[in-house]
Design an enzyme around this catalytic site. Structure first.
Site, PDB file in Angstrom:
ATOM      1  N   HIS A   1      36.024  26.760  38.937  1.00 27.39           N
ATOM      2  CA  HIS A   1      37.367  26.691  39.507  1.00 27.39           C
ATOM      3  C   HIS A   1      37.587  25.332  40.152  1.00 27.39           C
ATOM      4  O   HIS A   1      36.730  24.835  40.885  1.00 27.39           O
ATOM      5  CB  HIS A   1      37.546  27.786  40.568  1.00 27.39           C
ATOM      6  CG  HIS A   1      38.915  27.780  41.163  1.00 27.39           C
ATOM      7  ND1 HIS A   1      39.975  28.460  40.587  1.00 27.39           N
ATOM      8  CD2 HIS A   1      39.413  27.162  42.254  1.00 27.39           C
ATOM      9  CE1 HIS A   1      41.063  28.251  41.306  1.00 27.39           C
ATOM     10  NE2 HIS A   1      40.750  27.456  42.323  1.00 27.39           N
TER      11      HIS A   1
ATOM     12  N   ASP B   1      46.631  38.304  47.396  1.00 29.66           N
ATOM     13  CA  ASP B   1      46.785  36.847  47.317  1.00 29.66           C
ATOM     14  C   ASP B   1      48.164  36.471  46.779  1.00 29.66           C
ATOM     15  O   ASP B   1      48.749  35.483  47.226  1.00 29.66           O
ATOM     16  CB  ASP B   1      45.691  36.210  46.457  1.00 29.66           C
ATOM     17  CG  ASP B   1      45.829  34.695  46.460  1.00 29.66           C
ATOM     18  OD1 ASP B   1      45.720  34.103  47.563  1.00 29.66           O
ATOM     19  OD2 ASP B   1      46.103  34.107  45.401  1.00 29.66           O
TER      20      ASP B   1
ATOM     21  N   ARG C   1      52.699  31.814  52.229  1.00 23.28           N
ATOM     22  CA  ARG C   1      52.165  30.549  52.773  1.00 23.28           C
ATOM     23  C   ARG C   1      52.976  29.368  52.266  1.00 23.28           C
ATOM     24  O   ARG C   1      53.250  28.415  52.996  1.00 23.28           O
ATOM     25  CB  ARG C   1      50.685  30.388  52.383  1.00 23.28           C
ATOM     26  CG  ARG C   1      49.766  31.316  53.175  1.00 23.28           C
ATOM     27  CD  ARG C   1      48.391  31.373  52.548  1.00 23.28           C
ATOM     28  NE  ARG C   1      47.760  30.078  52.466  1.00 23.28           N
ATOM     29  CZ  ARG C   1      46.866  29.746  51.524  1.00 23.28           C
ATOM     30  NH1 ARG C   1      46.486  30.613  50.603  1.00 23.28           N
ATOM     31  NH2 ARG C   1      46.346  28.545  51.524  1.00 23.28           N
TER      32      ARG C   1
ATOM     33  N   SER D   1      41.759  32.730  49.563  1.00 27.09           N
ATOM     34  CA  SER D   1      42.664  32.841  48.411  1.00 27.09           C
ATOM     35  C   SER D   1      41.890  32.576  47.108  1.00 27.09           C
ATOM     36  O   SER D   1      41.943  33.363  46.157  1.00 27.09           O
ATOM     37  CB  SER D   1      43.795  31.818  48.592  1.00 27.09           C
ATOM     38  OG  SER D   1      44.494  31.621  47.403  1.00 27.09           O
TER      39      SER D   1
ATOM     40  N   LYS E   1      39.991  35.667  44.289  1.00 23.55           N
ATOM     41  CA  LYS E   1      40.321  35.723  42.852  1.00 23.55           C
ATOM     42  C   LYS E   1      39.074  35.532  42.012  1.00 23.55           C
ATOM     43  O   LYS E   1      38.862  36.218  41.010  1.00 23.55           O
ATOM     44  CB  LYS E   1      41.378  34.654  42.521  1.00 23.55           C
ATOM     45  CG  LYS E   1      42.753  35.031  43.049  1.00 23.55           C
ATOM     46  CD  LYS E   1      43.788  33.967  42.782  1.00 23.55           C
ATOM     47  CE  LYS E   1      43.622  32.790  43.719  1.00 23.55           C
ATOM     48  NZ  LYS E   1      44.754  31.944  43.929  1.00 23.55           N
TER      49      LYS E   1
END
Ligand code: URA
Length: 433
Positions: free
Chosen positions: A82, A161, A168, A183, A187
């Protein structure tokens, strides 16, 4: 329990327990707690932060707010990667086939871009016919057959999220380390890979503007991942200039193919090899130096490019797109930017290049906008290069914006020229294990 008490505790820096955090997340997802109350809590987090335990509890509560994928149908260790988001970041398109060609299993659920950051899914959709919405069992079958699949996040994964991130975004509470950590990690944990490599970007085009902030985020994410029994590692990488030459969807896929074909051996190539080697090492394929060698070999012997062709074919596209770029939609308009002076490129503001690319149609200003797959920017010069007056600096492309002068001015304004040569920064700043 009472949400006002929870807000006040965080406002005063009093630690929340697991039960309080679970209760808050569950009731926010069920809509029993209002957006304005969670907004107040998020702002309190921005000012007072959360402890490691609280961040861990929040991540788990978010992970458990929806479905969790069971990847046990994949015959082997799975390694996900990621990136915290950058301009011109097409590394997933290179790393997934490189690692798969080495025998690793890479399940990757990616997102679409919003604002100036591009999304891997939008990039892949610039390949005609490429399906990003794939049933779960097909996803597992493709990974077992080809070693890798990149699909859009679907189903009911981490609804907490979705709600929190949207809130946010409109309450000025994105840039908090524990909130970013929970967050991203919720995931990653819900999508079920055994190992997770995090590419934490730092610089002008990243959430974390300084290496110190990036280190804090990386260390926290690795701790949270390990607490959840994942083999987790983070690489902190430079985002003070766009990554590679291309910013924009089909332009980036084509650049990824050039890297896979061994035609482009630059900073982007170097980062792809380092990230791939970290994933291979996490997945138990060898020690780091062996993994570097393996990743390079798969590019040099053509197996990585062939694997990308297999991935395209398995998801409905024409595998020839990986070698024949005329199969991509061609842009209608082109605008060349030449330098108005001599000098060394000493900085290229990534965020500004991202904004200019957005002006060509390459990104979305709001969630439901459509994007122009042909649009974007090719940078001909990078930090450290010398430019002569009248020399080509960059080319802008679009099929939807015929007047690209404003975008070109913004892109050119992102470049700082100087009489002194500035050395390019190292692409990898640190590794957190
Ligand atoms: N990416 C995410 O998914 N969440 C954040 O909070 C920031 C970047």
């Amino acid at each position: 329990m009472n949400i006002v008490d929870i807000i006040v505790k965080t406002k005063r820096g009093v630690k929340l327990c697991r039960e309080e955090i679970n209760w808050m997340v569950e009731n926010y997802v069920n809509e029993a707690i209002h957006d304005y109350q969670i907004s107040a809590w998020l702002m309190a987090v921005c000012f007072n932060s959360l402890s490691e335990e609280e961040t861990f509890y929040l991540t788990e509560a978010m992970r458990d707010s929806g479905d969790k994928l069971d990847m046990s149908g994949v015959a082997g260790v799975t390694v996900d990667k990621h990136s915290t988001g950058g301009i011109g970041d097409k590394t997933s398109l290179v790393i997934a086939p490189v690692c798969a060609a080495c025998g690793l299993h890479v399940p990757k659920m990616s997102g679409r871009g919003l604002g100036f950051t591009g999304g891997t899914i939008d990039k892949l959709e610039s390949i005609e016919g490429f399906r990003v919405n794939v049933e779960f069992q097909d996803y597992i079958n493709i990974i077992n057959k080809n070693g890798a699949a990149i699909i859009a996040q679907s189903g009911h994964l981490v609804p907490a999220d979705k709600k929190l991130y949207a809130l946010r975004d409109v309450t000025g509470t994105v840039d908090s380390i524990p909130l970013i950590c929970s967050s991203i990690m919720s995931k990653k944990l819900a999508t079920g890979a055994d190992c997770i490599l995090l590419d934490v970007k730092t610089g002008s085009g990243a959430f974390m503007k300084t290496p110190e902030e990036a280190s804090k985020l990386a260390e926290l994410m690795v701790k949270v991942g390990k607490s959840c029994k994942k083999n987790c590692r983070a690489v902190i990488t430079d985002m003070n200039e766009p990554l590679g030459n291309a910013v924009g969807n089909s332009l980036e896929v084509i650049e990824a193919c050039n890297i896979l074909a061994g035609k482009q051996k630059d900073r982007l190539y170097e980062l792809c090899i380092i990230l791939a080697a970290n994933m291979l090492e996490l997945g138990g394929m060898g020690d780091y130096d062996e993994c570097i060698k393996m990743a390079k070999e798969k590019i040099d012997n053509g197996e990585a490019l062939k694997k990308f062709g297999d991935m395209i074919e398995a998801q409905g596209g024409n595998r020839k797109a990986a070698i024949d770029y005329s199969l991509f939609k061609q842009p209608k308009y082109k605008y060349e930017v030449v330098s108005d002076t001599d000098g060394y490129v000493c900085a290229i503001n990534s965020e500004e290049i991202g904004m200019a690319a957005l002006m060509t149609g390459a990104g979305r200003k709001s969630k439901n906008d459509s994007i122009d797959p042909t649009a974007g920017i090719i940078l001909n010069k990078h930090v450290g290069d010398y430019v002569k007056k009248g020399e080509l600096m960059m080319t802008l492309y679009s099929s939807t914006v015929s007047d690209m002068k404003p975008a070109a001015e913004r892109a050119f304004g992102a470049v700082t020229l100087n009489h002194e040569k500035t050395a390019a920064r190292p692409i990898v700043i640190d590794t957190v294990k």
